[in-house]
Design a protein around this motif. Structure first.
Motif, mmCIF file in Angstrom:
data_model
loop_
_atom_site.group_PDB
_atom_site.id
_atom_site.type_symbol
_atom_site.label_atom_id
_atom_site.label_comp_id
_atom_site.label_asym_id
_atom_site.label_seq_id
_atom_site.Cartn_x
_atom_site.Cartn_y
_atom_site.Cartn_z
ATOM 1 N N ILE A 51 -17.031 25.505 22.807
ATOM 2 C CA ILE A 51 -15.828 24.726 22.502
ATOM 3 C C ILE A 51 -16.033 23.263 22.866
ATOM 4 C CG2 ILE A 51 -13.417 24.374 23.156
ATOM 5 C CD1 ILE A 51 -13.214 27.432 23.476
ATOM 6 N N ALA A 52 -16.598 22.998 24.049
ATOM 7 C CA ALA A 52 -16.793 21.621 24.504
ATOM 8 C C ALA A 52 -17.792 20.871 23.625
ATOM 9 C CB ALA A 52 -17.265 21.623 25.957
ATOM 10 N N VAL A 53 -18.884 21.539 23.270
ATOM 11 C CA VAL A 53 -19.922 20.880 22.477
ATOM 12 C C VAL A 53 -19.434 20.589 21.063
ATOM 13 C CG1 VAL A 53 -22.200 21.166 21.431
ATOM 14 C CG2 VAL A 53 -21.852 21.760 23.830
ATOM 15 N N THR A 54 -18.793 21.573 20.430
ATOM 16 C CA THR A 54 -18.329 21.342 19.059
ATOM 17 C C THR A 54 -17.241 20.279 19.018
ATOM 18 O OG1 THR A 54 -16.862 23.280 19.270
ATOM 19 C CG2 THR A 54 -18.978 23.612 18.188
ATOM 20 N N ALA A 55 -16.409 20.221 20.051
ATOM 21 C CA ALA A 55 -15.390 19.168 20.103
ATOM 22 C C ALA A 55 -16.057 17.798 20.238
ATOM 23 C CB ALA A 55 -14.432 19.420 21.261
ATOM 24 N N ALA A 56 -17.094 17.705 21.062
ATOM 25 C CA ALA A 56 -17.809 16.444 21.234
ATOM 26 C C ALA A 56 -18.513 16.034 19.948
ATOM 27 C CB ALA A 56 -18.821 16.568 22.376
ATOM 28 N N MET A 57 -19.053 17.006 19.219
ATOM 29 C CA MET A 57 -19.702 16.706 17.949
ATOM 30 C C MET A 57 -18.698 16.165 16.939
ATOM 31 S SD MET A 57 -22.387 19.903 17.646
ATOM 32 C CE MET A 57 -22.954 19.444 15.989
ATOM 33 N N ARG A 58 -17.527 16.763 16.904
ATOM 34 C CA ARG A 58 -16.488 16.253 16.004
ATOM 35 C C ARG A 58 -16.100 14.829 16.391
ATOM 36 N NH1 ARG A 58 -13.742 21.348 16.781
ATOM 37 N NH2 ARG A 58 -14.012 22.723 14.974
ATOM 38 N N GLN A 59 -15.964 14.599 17.691
ATOM 39 C CA GLN A 59 -15.509 13.302 18.166
ATOM 40 C C GLN A 59 -16.449 12.183 17.738
ATOM 41 O OE1 GLN A 59 -14.739 13.168 22.362
ATOM 42 N NE2 GLN A 59 -14.164 11.009 22.349
ATOM 43 N N LEU A 60 -17.759 12.428 17.801
ATOM 44 C CA LEU A 60 -18.726 11.400 17.438
ATOM 45 C C LEU A 60 -19.185 11.502 15.988
ATOM 46 C CD1 LEU A 60 -21.159 10.844 20.443
ATOM 47 C CD2 LEU A 60 -19.005 9.724 19.895
ATOM 48 N N GLY A 61 -18.817 12.555 15.291
ATOM 49 C CA GLY A 61 -19.286 12.719 13.927
ATOM 50 C C GLY A 61 -20.759 13.069 13.866
ATOM 51 N N ILE A 62 -21.229 13.915 14.781
ATOM 52 C CA ILE A 62 -22.629 14.327 14.816
ATOM 53 C C ILE A 62 -22.831 15.457 13.810
ATOM 54 C CG2 ILE A 62 -24.446 15.338 16.247
ATOM 55 C CD1 ILE A 62 -22.998 14.112 18.693
ATOM 56 N N PRO A 63 -23.698 15.286 12.814
ATOM 57 C CA PRO A 63 -23.888 16.334 11.803
ATOM 58 C C PRO A 63 -24.377 17.656 12.388
ATOM 59 C CG PRO A 63 -24.876 14.276 11.087
ATOM 60 C CD PRO A 63 -24.529 14.105 12.539
ATOM 61 N N GLY A 64 -25.433 17.572 13.217
ATOM 62 C CA GLY A 64 -25.995 18.799 13.767
ATOM 63 C C GLY A 64 -26.704 18.545 15.075
ATOM 64 N N ALA A 65 -26.819 19.590 15.868
ATOM 65 C CA ALA A 65 -27.482 19.451 17.165
ATOM 66 C C ALA A 65 -27.996 20.801 17.646
ATOM 67 C CB ALA A 65 -26.523 18.870 18.205
ATOM 68 N N ILE A 66 -29.045 20.729 18.445
ATOM 69 C CA ILE A 66 -29.543 21.891 19.173
ATOM 70 C C ILE A 66 -29.282 21.601 20.640
ATOM 71 C CG2 ILE A 66 -31.544 23.286 19.756
ATOM 72 C CD1 ILE A 66 -32.775 22.451 17.074
ATOM 73 N N VAL A 67 -28.578 22.499 21.290
ATOM 74 C CA VAL A 67 -28.142 22.266 22.669
ATOM 75 C C VAL A 67 -28.520 23.469 23.521
ATOM 76 C CG1 VAL A 67 -26.171 21.809 24.171
ATOM 77 C CG2 VAL A 67 -26.202 20.882 21.831
ATOM 78 N N GLY A 68 -29.190 23.219 24.628
ATOM 79 C CA GLY A 68 -29.554 24.315 25.509
ATOM 80 C C GLY A 68 -29.526 23.918 26.964
ATOM 81 N N ILE A 69 -29.010 24.812 27.795
ATOM 82 C CA ILE A 69 -29.065 24.618 29.240
ATOM 83 C C ILE A 69 -29.368 25.965 29.874
ATOM 84 C CG2 ILE A 69 -26.556 24.912 29.504
ATOM 85 C CD1 ILE A 69 -26.751 22.930 31.891
ATOM 86 N N SER A 70 -30.316 25.952 30.799
ATOM 87 C CA SER A 70 -30.696 27.163 31.514
ATOM 88 C C SER A 70 -30.687 26.865 33.004
ATOM 89 C CB SER A 70 -32.091 27.630 31.093
ATOM 90 O OG SER A 70 -32.559 28.672 31.929
ATOM 91 N N VAL A 71 -29.821 27.555 33.720
ATOM 92 C CA VAL A 71 -29.776 27.472 35.175
ATOM 93 C C VAL A 71 -29.797 28.910 35.681
ATOM 94 C CG1 VAL A 71 -28.564 26.608 37.198
ATOM 95 C CG2 VAL A 71 -28.387 25.373 35.023
ATOM 96 N N PRO A 72 -30.939 29.391 36.153
ATOM 97 C CA PRO A 72 -31.034 30.787 36.579
ATOM 98 C C PRO A 72 -29.903 31.189 37.517
ATOM 99 C CG PRO A 72 -33.205 29.796 36.568
ATOM 100 C CD PRO A 72 -32.228 28.686 36.304
ATOM 101 N N GLY A 73 -29.262 32.298 37.170
ATOM 102 C CA GLY A 73 -28.163 32.803 37.973
ATOM 103 C C GLY A 73 -26.822 32.165 37.665
ATOM 104 N N VAL A 74 -26.818 31.144 36.787
ATOM 105 C CA VAL A 74 -25.575 30.456 36.451
ATOM 106 C C VAL A 74 -25.266 30.532 34.965
ATOM 107 C CG1 VAL A 74 -24.349 28.228 36.475
ATOM 108 C CG2 VAL A 74 -25.829 28.861 38.394
ATOM 109 N N VAL A 75 -26.208 30.102 34.125
ATOM 110 C CA VAL A 75 -25.941 30.074 32.696
ATOM 111 C C VAL A 75 -27.243 30.066 31.911
ATOM 112 C CG1 VAL A 75 -25.865 27.540 32.624
ATOM 113 C CG2 VAL A 75 -24.687 28.863 30.841
ATOM 114 N N GLU A 76 -27.230 30.765 30.792
ATOM 115 C CA GLU A 76 -28.305 30.713 29.812
ATOM 116 C C GLU A 76 -27.629 30.451 28.470
ATOM 117 O OE1 GLU A 76 -31.466 30.781 30.519
ATOM 118 O OE2 GLU A 76 -31.182 31.278 32.641
#
Length: 405
Positions: A51-76
């Protein structure tokens, strides 16, 4: 910090600064699969990130993006969002190749440090030992170049050079080819911006000169040397420094502002003007591997990695920047900006955490990938928030996109 395109063709990690004729960002686009996204449960971090990333993409008018964050034990979390072709609507894919701009500098810095370990050069060496014709070359050391403290004029600020490149690049992948020596000549035609070593300024010619030194010492072309001594040891099989503007398939098209301020497809523009500061191409998987290898110093001895990360003598602006790497919110790595593309490739080494964002535009006034990286870390790692080393506006404070597309 360290981008390869501040606007349109240029910028700090190596792009040609273009003053857009029209202000503002790209028009707001709908991002496939986001209109019907249901509210996320408070404990569903990946859904909240969507939700946060797609909202940010709309806000800036970003056509496409690849987004990744990996924090072991927190988020993949890894997602390909939006489109890789704004005309056909082809969805972005995790396999798409993109230009990574200033992240190239991290490869260049690593190559230099490996040669230092072999006793073939020293960071205290003046660049004049390896490249002639450099203003104050007898006083500018390799360390100053890697720390972005040389004082050399930024060739991407030369208006005639920028105009000439903008006129040539759209003609095709082979058009607008320029050699490192020619880039240095543009810089050498201008006086120093400040006394060598006295302050920080991220300019691409610093990395271009380091790349020339690598070639001089190793006897290998820059791209070949990186392939043999950096890419292959880490199995970065989708990373390269192309000799022309051709891109390996599949690739995401990149959008910039060209001559006159009109939005242009810069996908196949020859990146030779960025050279060792920004010409590399890679994929999400390779950049995730590189983020951690860079942060941990996997290709370097511990002492050399410690030398790389040593803080400059002063603690003023730019102190977070070290030898072709910088720190932000506990994340270590680099960003990039080159005509059509922006990137952020970071890690928190002690947590084996990685953050990679690749966006297919440099049209917005703020760094598109950096904006998304801050959005992601504010959501997923509030104790380690990434921000651009240039006062990147927070997502809530970003300028509203205009409707010029």
């Amino acid at each position: 910090m360290g981008r390869v395109s501040r606007r349109g063709l240029l910028a700090g990690a190596g792009a040609l600064v273009v003053e857009a004729a029209t202000a503002g960002c790209a028009a707001t686009r709908s991002v496939p699969g986001t209109a019907s996204t249901p509210p996320a449960p408070v404990d569903d971090l990946p859904a909240r990130l969507n939700i946060a990333v797609t909202a940010a993409m709309r806000q800036l008018g970003i056509p496409g993006a690849i987004v990744g964050i990996s924090v072991p034990g927190v988020v993949e979390y890894s997602r390909a969002l939006g489109v890789s072709d704004d005309v056909t609507g082809r969805p972005m894919s995790l396999d798409d190749h993109m230009r990574i701009g200033g992240v190239t500098k991290t490869f260049t810095g690593t190559a230099v440090l490996r040669l230092v370990e072999q006793g073939l050069m020293r960071l205290s060496d003046p660049i004049a030992r390896y490249v002639d014709g450099v203003p104050a070359g007898d006083r500018i050391t390799l360390r100053m170049l890697g720390d972005m403290r040389s004082g050399l004029y930024s060739y991407e600020q030369d208006r005639s050079f920028v105009d000439a490149m903008l006129a040539k690049l759209p003609a095709g992948p082979g058009a607008g080819a320029v050699t490192p020596r020619e880039l240095v000549a543009v810089t050498a035609a201008h006086p120093l911006s400040f006394a060598p070593g006295s302050r920080f300024e991220d300019v691409d010619v610093n990395a271009v000169l380091l790349g020339m030194a690598v070639e001089r010492v190793s006897g290998q072309p820059y791209g070949e040397h990186l392939r043999e001594h950096v890419f292959e040891p880490l199995r970065l099989t989708h990373t390269s420094c192309p000799a022309t503007g051709e891109l390996p398939a599949p690739y995401a098209r990149g959008y910039t502002r060209g001559a006159g301020g009109a939005v242009a497809d810069a996908s196949l523009w020859n990146p030779s003007w960025a050279g060792a500061a920004g010409a590399a191409v890679s994929s999400y998987a390779d950049m995730t591997s590189w983020a951690l290898a860079l942060g941990k110093g996997s290709l370097l001895d511990p002492a050399t990695q410690a030398l790389r990360l040593a803080r400059a003598q002063d603690s003023g602006p730019g102190a977070a920047y070290r030898f072709a790497i910088f720190e932000s919110g506990g994340w270590w790595g680099h960003d990039g900006s080159i005509a059509g593309y922006t990137s952020v490739v970071m890690s928190i080494p002690q947590r084996s955490a990685t953050l990679v964002v690749l966006a297919d535009t440099d049209v917005p006034e703020v760094h598109a990938a950096g904006f998304l990286a801050e959005t992601v870390t504010r959501t997923a790692t509030p104790d380690n928030v990434y921000t651009q080393l240039g006062a990147l506006p927070r997502p809530s404070a970003a300028p509203a996109p205009t409707t010029d597309r």
